[in-house]
Scaffold this active site. Sequence first.
Site, short mmCIF file in Angstrom:
data_model
loop_
_atom_site.label_atom_id
_atom_site.label_comp_id
_atom_site.label_asym_id
_atom_site.label_seq_id
_atom_site.Cartn_x
_atom_site.Cartn_y
_atom_site.Cartn_z
N TRP A 313 57.59 12.75 34.35
CA TRP A 313 56.85 11.87 35.25
C TRP A 313 56.65 12.47 36.64
O TRP A 313 56.59 11.73 37.62
CB TRP A 313 57.54 10.51 35.40
CG TRP A 313 57.46 9.67 34.16
CD1 TRP A 313 58.49 9.32 33.35
CD2 TRP A 313 56.28 9.11 33.57
NE1 TRP A 313 58.03 8.58 32.29
CE2 TRP A 313 56.67 8.43 32.41
CE3 TRP A 313 54.92 9.13 33.92
CZ2 TRP A 313 55.76 7.78 31.59
CZ3 TRP A 313 54.02 8.47 33.11
CH2 TRP A 313 54.44 7.81 31.96
N ARG A 417 59.24 3.76 49.69
CA ARG A 417 59.19 2.32 49.34
C ARG A 417 58.24 1.56 50.27
O ARG A 417 57.47 0.70 49.82
CB ARG A 417 60.60 1.73 49.36
CG ARG A 417 61.34 2.16 48.13
CD ARG A 417 62.79 1.91 48.08
NE ARG A 417 63.29 2.71 46.94
CZ ARG A 417 64.54 3.04 46.73
NH1 ARG A 417 65.48 2.65 47.57
NH2 ARG A 417 64.88 3.76 45.68
N GLU A 536 59.26 4.55 42.42
CA GLU A 536 59.88 4.42 43.77
C GLU A 536 61.03 3.41 43.75
O GLU A 536 61.19 2.62 44.68
CB GLU A 536 58.86 3.98 44.82
CG GLU A 536 57.61 4.81 44.96
CD GLU A 536 57.90 6.26 45.24
OE1 GLU A 536 58.94 6.57 45.86
OE2 GLU A 536 57.08 7.09 44.82
C1 FAD Z 1 52.97 6.71 36.55
C2 FAD Z 1 54.34 7.11 36.96
C3 FAD Z 1 54.50 8.05 37.97
C4 FAD Z 1 55.78 8.49 38.33
N1 FAD Z 1 55.91 9.46 39.28
C5 FAD Z 1 57.14 10.01 39.49
C6 FAD Z 1 57.29 11.15 40.35
O1 FAD Z 1 56.33 11.64 40.95
N2 FAD Z 1 58.52 11.71 40.45
C7 FAD Z 1 59.61 11.22 39.78
O2 FAD Z 1 60.70 11.77 39.92
N3 FAD Z 1 59.50 10.11 39.00
C8 FAD Z 1 58.30 9.51 38.83
N4 FAD Z 1 58.17 8.42 38.00
C9 FAD Z 1 59.33 7.95 37.26
C10 FAD Z 1 59.87 6.63 37.78
O3 FAD Z 1 60.43 6.81 39.05
C11 FAD Z 1 60.86 6.13 36.72
O4 FAD Z 1 60.09 5.74 35.60
C12 FAD Z 1 61.73 5.01 37.23
O5 FAD Z 1 62.65 5.49 38.17
C13 FAD Z 1 62.49 4.32 36.10
O6 FAD Z 1 63.19 5.25 35.36
P1 FAD Z 1 63.04 5.27 33.77
O7 FAD Z 1 61.60 5.32 33.43
O8 FAD Z 1 63.90 6.35 33.25
O9 FAD Z 1 63.58 3.87 33.29
P2 FAD Z 1 65.09 3.53 32.94
O10 FAD Z 1 66.00 4.01 34.00
O11 FAD Z 1 65.34 3.97 31.55
O12 FAD Z 1 65.02 1.95 32.98
C14 FAD Z 1 64.36 1.17 31.97
C15 FAD Z 1 64.31 -0.27 32.43
O13 FAD Z 1 65.62 -0.76 32.60
C16 FAD Z 1 65.80 -1.27 33.92
N5 FAD Z 1 67.16 -0.99 34.34
C17 FAD Z 1 67.64 0.16 34.86
N6 FAD Z 1 68.94 0.05 35.12
C18 FAD Z 1 69.30 -1.19 34.73
C19 FAD Z 1 70.53 -1.89 34.71
N7 FAD Z 1 71.65 -1.36 35.19
N8 FAD Z 1 70.53 -3.14 34.24
C20 FAD Z 1 69.41 -3.71 33.76
N9 FAD Z 1 68.23 -3.11 33.76
C21 FAD Z 1 68.17 -1.85 34.22
C22 FAD Z 1 64.77 -0.56 34.75
O14 FAD Z 1 64.45 -1.26 35.93
C23 FAD Z 1 63.61 -0.48 33.78
O15 FAD Z 1 62.93 -1.69 33.77
C24 FAD Z 1 56.90 7.94 37.67
C25 FAD Z 1 56.73 6.95 36.69
C26 FAD Z 1 55.48 6.54 36.32
C27 FAD Z 1 55.33 5.52 35.22
#
Ligand code: FAD
Length: 561
Positions: A313, A417, A536
């Site tokens: 991502w 943010r 973010e």
């Molecule tokens: C279009 C797009 C652009 C992006 N751009 C960047 C970028 O430029 N650089 C970068 O580094 N990242 C980027 N990201 C990544 C983004 O920051 C992550 O997707 C985000 O931090 C969530 O991480 P994850 O997808 O691994 O979800 P996960 O960490 O697997 O979480 C899955 C779900 O569970 C929830 N969750 C997490 N922890 C808990 C908990 N303890 N209890 C209950 N629920 C929980 C989360 O809120 C989420 O809804 C991008 C993502 C997208 C979709």
Amino acid sequence: MSDAVGNATAELGQARGALAALRAQFERHVDALARACAIDGVLDAALLDRRQLACYELALANAELLAAEQVLPDRAVAQDDVGTRLALVFAADAIVAVLGRLEAISLELDLDPAPLQAVAADVSLRALRRAATSGPALAALGARLAAEADALGTLALDEGLELAQDAFRRFAVEVVAPQAEAIHRDNLTVPESLLQPLREMGVFGLAIPERYGGSRPDDRDDTLTMLVVTEALSEASLAAAGSLITRPEILARALLVGGTEAQRQDWLPRLASGETLCAIAITEPDFGSDVASLSLRATRTGGGWLLDGAKTWCTFAGKADLLMVVARTSADRASGHRGLSLLLVEKPSFDGHDFAFVQPGEGRLVGRAIPTIGYRGMHSFDLAFEGFFVADANVVGGEAGLGKGFYFTMAGMIGGRMQTAARACGVMRAALRAAIRYAGDRKVFGAPLLDYPLTQAKLARMAARYVACRTLAFHVGRLVDAGGGRMEASLVKLLACRSAETVTREALQIHGGMGYAEEMPVSRYFVDARVLSIFEGAEETLALKVVARSLLEAALGTAVR
Ligand SMILES: Cc1cc2nc3c(=O)[nH]c(=O)nc-3n(C[C@H](O)[C@H](O)[C@H](O)COP(=O)(O)OP(=O)(O)OC[C@H]3O[C@@H](n4cnc5c(N)ncnc54)[C@H](O)[C@@H]3O)c2cc1C
């Protein structure tokens, strides 16, 4: 004072009274939840996890309360002042929402319900709700929005901010908007025809102090300028314009907090001018929200580090010349967030959806854009590093910066943010104005859609949400510029991003079938808005780990054990 102004004054008084009573109840629930999540007066991580839903409700309640407190004007200008009426709508709706959230906490903790019920049953709250959010009141307000669409959310800004806002709104209409649809529908890369004028307008240097070639004063942040510019650009395109600023914002703040003077001198002027475009690589396939567990390995070698592993991502990784990579420089996995460092990866800029870069020493970096439903233009990449060499000079902070990457990243995220809250406001403004226009043009059952009370009520609530989020964003921006606002930056990000989903959903709905057609920009606003609550800091992570945790820690006066 006329009767009309008198009514508005009375309603503002009712709203303030209800909010003050609710704030007291909110504090009571914070205290009770803090005690329920603590052992011997110290917050316990396992208990916090067990009480996640209550913590989540608490965080959202705090966001809605603060927004309502901020959006109410000091005094009524006139009974029919649209800004005052919208503020009263938001406040009345927020009070009802917060009552529901606190009740959920109260039920879970089995608290005495009487004090909360007394707030809900207060006759002046009922009077406020009748005056502000009854069907006829909302319809009367919604009917007036067509004439007010351009002025919605107007705040008292100083002359410099007004000029910046006007210039970027004009640029957004004349230059960004005509290209935005093709970039989205054909999944194009943001073209130089957008990047070059944005470089010339200085958008990449908004978070960079003047002494390093940016436009920020040397002695303080300038979040407000960033907010007006970001909102204006995001109104025309979230992905191809408004989000371009996020990456230099995060990297510049990280360098200012953690970089050596030589690194600042080297990189900040190039980032400010936009000569160097950057991307931020934090997320990995196995770890996103859980930043402390990131695993991309950096191993010491002669004169630098070898990177091996995957990121995902990473938005704009193809076009960027510089990647800020969070890597694990400590071999000890148990070091958690203390084993992370920031490495600056230099690479050639590539257009398109795939790239491969082989270093003279055989190190490889391969990128592939992930197909997405929206947020198209910068492309978000899967990245694979294999024996990729990064010189010691590119470790942020040098030897002293090793192990501090987590803190430098988090310093950058406050700006990210705030920027995301402004992006959400831009998308909301676009959706709201599109909905108002369409409702005026479209006839159903022989009359314009805008003439129906249900449409009018929907538009009033959408506008109230936008105005409240915008007001809160500027309030928090001032806190950040004064050196505070860490928790509030997460709070406004939470609220504005959720609100963007609601507002774009309603805007699309008002367009009926045409809202679902790619040819209508409102369908782009809807899919673009959906990503805002994910990146973010995902909504749940911010609510639980930042907002609720800081409230509970403050209540107990201790950190989590
Ligand atoms: C279009 C797009 C652009 C992006 N751009 C960047 C970028 O430029 N650089 C970068 O580094 N990242 C980027 N990201 C990544 C983004 O920051 C992550 O997707 C985000 O931090 C969530 O991480 P994850 O997808 O691994 O979800 P996960 O960490 O697997 O979480 C899955 C779900 O569970 C929830 N969750 C997490 N922890 C808990 C908990 N303890 N209890 C209950 N629920 C929980 C989360 O809120 C989420 O809804 C991008 C993502 C997208 C979709």
